[in-house]
Design a protein around this motif. Structure first.
Motif, PDB file in Angstrom:
ATOM      1  N   ASP A  66     -21.506 145.626  92.185  1.00 48.54           N
ATOM      2  CA  ASP A  66     -22.310 145.016  93.249  1.00 48.54           C
ATOM      3  C   ASP A  66     -22.192 145.821  94.537  1.00 48.54           C
ATOM      4  N   ASP A 121     -22.016 144.542  97.555  1.00 55.21           N
ATOM      5  CA  ASP A 121     -21.543 143.733  98.682  1.00 55.21           C
ATOM      6  C   ASP A 121     -20.037 143.831  98.882  1.00 55.21           C
ATOM      7  N   GLN A 180     -17.736 143.095  96.802  1.00 55.84           N
ATOM      8  CA  GLN A 180     -16.935 142.120  96.050  1.00 55.84           C
ATOM      9  C   GLN A 180     -16.281 142.746  94.814  1.00 55.84           C
ATOM     10  N   ARG A 227     -16.940 138.191 100.082  1.00 62.56           N
ATOM     11  CA  ARG A 227     -18.097 138.951 100.538  1.00 62.56           C
ATOM     12  C   ARG A 227     -17.827 139.439 101.965  1.00 62.56           C
TER      13      ARG A 227
HETATM   14 MG    MG Z   1     -21.565 139.156  95.515  1.00 65.84          MG
END
Ligand code: MG
Ligand code: UDP
Length: 348
Positions: free
Chosen positions: A115, A117, A119, A222
């Motif tokens: 991902d 973001d 994470q 996040r």
């Molecule tokens: Mg995420």
């Protein structure tokens, strides 16, 4: 005519792995705030993988129709020890389509999905690569170590979802597995062969088989913004995943039909018994209404389930492309200089 696919020529040994390289696919949707820091971490990761395994890396950012500055920022990222591709989709097609676009554009052998973001910790990637190169695994998937911070309702729903989707399946989809995973060259080739348009990535990556291993990890919080997957969207995604991957809901429908019919038959027998043997007159009204409503409700649900599948057949039949690429640019990392030579092709 051969009806299967032979990907054995792509099998990796520790000696060939480095030559095949690693593509890191990162779907990004409105991730402008954290993109630069993520890219920096990936550049550091690439250098350390190069140092440890002589493994060359590229990162494929798939901009999924972001409405913020994600694309502008992504175009400006430096190819610092890592090749950079930026694939920009013509609109927001959703994460599954973005992952597919990344897989299609990946140029190296192995493919890692993560991902955008923050994470999915880049620090864990070295461990995943180790399982591939040192231990010979083809699919290295990560799973949440625990769900302690989630509500009971959510945990129960997840349980129910996996129980249903794995019902009667030969290859079970591991519960809690996420999209953060590494595929060896032959596993990536196998995933590219699957022709369906309604893609449930987690299911497909497990369905292809090969040697798979689970790695538990704790997802980071996040770094900015909010998740794009609200409760409603998650329910939608679960129905999508279930119906495009498994026929379990249809089986539940049939089973429920059999159960209801058997119950109705026994109930009929008991009424007959009461009338003929005990000589009781049947008042009727409440049982009639309850029966009608049950059968009516159940039938509507079943029609809905069948409708979901017909919708899937329709979209497979239409055979529309899963995504359109509006813009594609790439930068090659140069071993000697920090900034790479830029090559750009518009409207691929
Ligand atoms: Mg995420
Ligand atoms: N994402 C995407 N298209 C979308 C929604 C999300 O490419 O329509 C990307 C997003 O940028 C992120 C990843 O998919 O990199 C996971 O999204 P998110 O963090 O919102 O989901 P969660 O981590 O809550 O499952």
């Amino acid at each position: 005519m051969m009806l299967g696919t032979d990907v054995s020529s792509l099998s990796t040994t520790a000696a060939t792995a480095a030559a095949q390289g690693l593509s890191i696919v990162v779907p990004v949707y409105n991730e402008a705030a954290g993109l630069a820091s993520l890219h920096q971490r990936l550049c550091d990761l690439a250098k350390s993988l190069d140092h440890r395994y002589r493994l060359r890396c590229e990162v494929v950012y798939v901009d999924d129709g972001s409405s913020d500055a994600t694309l502008v920022l992504a175009r400006g990222l430096k190819a610092d020890g890592i090749d950079v591709q930026v694939v920009s989709l013509s609109r927001n097609f959703g994460k599954e389509a973005a992952l597919m676009a990344g897989l299609d554009h990946a140029r190296k052998g192995a493919v890692l999905f993560m991902d955008g973001d923050g994470q999915h910790p880049p620090d864990l990637v070295e461990k995943l690569v180790g399982h591939w190169i040192d231990d010979g695994y083809d699919v290295v998937y990560t799973a949440k170590a625990h769900r302690d911070n989630e509500s009971l309702l959510r945990r129960l729903s997840v349980r129910g979802f996996y129980a249903l989707i794995n019902w009667g399946a030969r290859q079970k989809i591991p519960e809690d597995a996420g999209d953060f995973r590494l595929l060896s060259p032959r596993a990536a080739a196998a995933l590219r062969q699957l022709p369906e348009r309604n893609r449930f990535f987690k299911g497909l990556a497990s369905w292809i088989g090969f040697r798979q291993i689970r790695v538990d990890y704790e997802p980071a919080a996040r770094e900015h913004g909010m998740t794009t997957f609200s409760a409603g969207r998650l329910v939608g995604l679960s129905i999508e995943g279930l119906t495009s991957f498994s026929v379990a809901p249809l089986r539940v429908a049939s089973l429920l039909g059999v159960l209801l019919a058997s119950f109705a038959f026994l109930f009929g027998l008991s009424i007959l018994w009461e009338t003929l043997i005990d000589g009781k007159s049947v008042p009727g009204y409440p049982s009639l209404i309850v029966g009608l409503m049950t059968i009516g409700g159940v039938q509507l649900i079943m029609i809905g389930i069948v409708g979901e599948y017909i919708g899937k057949i329709l979209s497979e039949l239409k055979a529309r492309p899963i995504y359109f690429v509006a813009e594609h640019c790439e930068k090659r990392a140069d071993a000697r200089t920090d900034s790479g030579a830029e090559q750009r092709t518009a409207a691929e």
